[in-house]
Design a protein around this motif. Structure first.
Motif, short mmCIF file in Angstrom:
data_model
loop_
_atom_site.label_atom_id
_atom_site.label_comp_id
_atom_site.label_asym_id
_atom_site.label_seq_id
_atom_site.Cartn_x
_atom_site.Cartn_y
_atom_site.Cartn_z
N THR A 22 8.06 0.39 -12.59
CA THR A 22 8.06 1.51 -11.63
C THR A 22 8.64 2.74 -12.30
OG1 THR A 22 10.19 0.74 -10.78
CG2 THR A 22 8.20 0.05 -9.59
N PRO A 23 7.92 3.35 -13.27
CA PRO A 23 8.41 4.59 -13.87
C PRO A 23 8.67 5.63 -12.79
CG PRO A 23 6.50 3.74 -15.06
CD PRO A 23 6.63 2.94 -13.80
N ARG A 24 9.66 6.41 -12.97
CA ARG A 24 10.09 7.30 -11.90
C ARG A 24 9.36 8.64 -11.95
NH1 ARG A 24 16.33 7.95 -11.62
NH2 ARG A 24 15.69 9.04 -9.73
N GLY A 25 8.95 9.06 -10.75
CA GLY A 25 8.48 10.41 -10.56
C GLY A 25 9.54 11.19 -9.82
N ARG A 26 9.18 12.37 -9.37
CA ARG A 26 10.16 13.17 -8.65
C ARG A 26 9.49 13.99 -7.56
NH1 ARG A 26 9.81 16.37 -13.66
NH2 ARG A 26 9.55 18.61 -13.24
N ALA A 110 4.93 4.26 -6.58
CA ALA A 110 6.29 3.97 -6.13
C ALA A 110 6.73 4.95 -5.06
CB ALA A 110 7.25 4.01 -7.32
N LEU A 111 6.42 6.23 -5.24
CA LEU A 111 6.77 7.23 -4.22
C LEU A 111 5.99 7.00 -2.93
CD1 LEU A 111 6.94 10.32 -6.59
CD2 LEU A 111 8.84 9.44 -5.23
N ALA A 112 4.72 6.62 -3.05
CA ALA A 112 3.90 6.37 -1.87
C ALA A 112 4.40 5.15 -1.10
CB ALA A 112 2.44 6.20 -2.27
N ARG A 113 4.86 4.15 -1.81
CA ARG A 113 5.40 2.97 -1.12
C ARG A 113 6.68 3.33 -0.35
NH1 ARG A 113 3.55 0.18 -5.86
NH2 ARG A 113 5.57 0.50 -6.90
N LEU A 114 7.51 4.16 -0.95
CA LEU A 114 8.74 4.58 -0.27
C LEU A 114 8.43 5.39 0.98
CD1 LEU A 114 10.99 5.62 -3.29
CD2 LEU A 114 11.35 3.68 -1.75
N GLN A 115 7.43 6.26 0.90
CA GLN A 115 7.10 7.14 2.02
C GLN A 115 6.36 6.40 3.11
OE1 GLN A 115 5.47 11.53 1.90
NE2 GLN A 115 3.72 10.17 1.79
N GLY A 116 5.55 5.42 2.73
CA GLY A 116 4.66 4.78 3.69
C GLY A 116 3.39 5.58 3.86
N ARG A 117 2.37 4.94 4.43
CA ARG A 117 1.08 5.64 4.53
C ARG A 117 1.12 6.70 5.62
NH1 ARG A 117 -3.52 6.26 7.10
NH2 ARG A 117 -3.11 4.73 8.73
N ARG A 118 0.96 7.93 5.20
CA ARG A 118 0.85 9.05 6.14
C ARG A 118 -0.49 9.77 5.99
NH1 ARG A 118 6.88 11.85 5.44
NH2 ARG A 118 8.10 9.97 5.92
N SER A 119 -1.22 9.44 4.96
CA SER A 119 -2.46 10.14 4.65
C SER A 119 -3.66 9.38 5.21
CB SER A 119 -2.62 10.30 3.13
OG SER A 119 -1.50 10.96 2.58
N SER A 120 -4.71 10.11 5.53
CA SER A 120 -5.92 9.48 6.02
C SER A 120 -6.84 9.04 4.90
CB SER A 120 -6.68 10.44 6.94
OG SER A 120 -7.07 11.61 6.23
N SER A 121 -6.52 9.44 3.65
CA SER A 121 -7.35 9.02 2.53
C SER A 121 -6.58 9.18 1.23
CB SER A 121 -8.65 9.85 2.46
OG SER A 121 -8.37 11.17 2.03
N ILE A 122 -7.04 8.47 0.21
CA ILE A 122 -6.68 8.73 -1.18
C ILE A 122 -7.94 9.26 -1.83
CG2 ILE A 122 -5.92 7.73 -3.38
CD1 ILE A 122 -4.66 5.44 -1.76
#
Length: 312
Positions: A22-26, A110-122
């Motif tokens: 899980t390389p870190r983003g910011r 990793a950031l998307a997992r922390l936030q949870g799904r809020r978007s209607s698409s990728i």
């Protein structure tokens, strides 16, 4: 095409970007927006969706823009960015390859997992978008549909067919006829009708595009703008940034299809967009939509890459 060429190149299959830690983003701030936009500009056709939201954020602030901007790596100059809002849009420029590309996708996952799904698409370049979904599929709700092969097309010159002289920019007086056509297009494309009551997010979005001069229509000849006449053809410039105008929402009334109306309509949009908005006009389309692909190629669009979309 004359002179311009996209930096897009095929990355291969999504499994060529394997999981790796899980390389870190910011989480980016207002101070990072100019650099993030420069990352998108490295491949302006692929990056236009994210760049358009970053442009809005630069004007009104990230919170008001309705999303977050993520960057990779966690420190130092940005190599890749991702917009997380109504759509999750990863941008990993073509020069970012090998382990760096793997790490960028892992960081955004990793950031998307922390936030949870809020978007209607990728949505994004095919290999990156599908690799991101492959990392999220076990923790996000199931996708409603995955569209893995969407040619990304662009044109930077005059269209190859004569423009439809009846296609014009929609005005606010046209909203009452444009909005129902947009709803019908959306339902055909996505599989359900959006909430389009007065004041809804969808209705406000359509009205905003009309107000900004980014919606184009061909109304039934002889009908006034205020009349509830059928919309023969319509299209919008859904994202504009970095010298690229991305066409979205192309639609011809079903009862009028097969009469050769789409190509002249698109040609008119290309002429107006290149004259007044951006020198490059782009769009992406499902590979299985052979009639649409044939129409766009007839107009002069050429494939410069491949997108993928995961719908929820």
């Amino acid at each position: 095409m004359s002179g311009w060429r996209s930096a897009v190149r095929a990355r291969g299959r999504p499994e060529e970007l394997p999981r790796r830690g899980t390389p870190r983003g910011r989480l980016l701030t207002a101070d990072d927006l100019d650099e993030a936009r420069r990352v998108c500009a490295l491949d302006p056709v692929t990056g236009v969706l994210a760049a358009a939201r970053l442009d809005v954020a630069a004007l009104v602030g990230l919170e008001a823009a309705g999303g977050q901007a993520w960057g990779f790596p966690a420190t130092g100059p940005l190599a890749a960015v991702c917009w997380s809002g109504a759509n999750l849009v990863p941008v990993v420029p073509p020069a970012v390859t090998g382990q760096d590309a793997v790490d960028a996708v892992d960081a955004f996952a990793a950031l998307a997992r922390l936030q949870g799904r809020r978007s209607s698409s990728i949505v994004g370049e095919r290999t990156v978008a599908l690799a991101l979904w492959e990392r999220l599929a076990a923790v996000w709700p199931p996708a409603r549909e995955v569209r893995p092969d969407q040619p990304s097309l662009a044109i930077d010159g005059d269209p190859l067919v004569e423009p439809d002289p009846l296609v014009r920019r929609a005005t606010l007086a046209d909203v009452d006829v444009v909005l129902p056509a947009c709803v019908r297009m959306f339902a055909e494309e996505v599989g359900y009708a959006p909430v389009a009551t007065p004041g809804s997010a969808y209705a406000l979005r359509v009205r905003s595009l009309v107000a900004e001069g980014r919606a184009f229509v061909h109304l039934e000849p002889g009908a006034g703008a205020a009349a509830r006449s059928p919309v023969v053809f319509k299209a919008e410039l859904g994202a504009v940034a970095g010298g690229v105008a991305q066409v979205q929402g192309v639609w011809v009334d079903p009862v009028l299809r097969g009469r050769g109306l789409a190509a002249p309509g698109m040609a008119a949009v290309v002429v107006a967009a290149r004259r007044d908005v951006a020198p490059v006009v782009s769009l992406y389309v499902n590979a299985y939509n052979a009639p649409a692909l044939a129409t766009y190629r007839r107009v002069g669009f050429e494939q410069v890459g491949t997108f993928a979309t995961v719908l929820f």
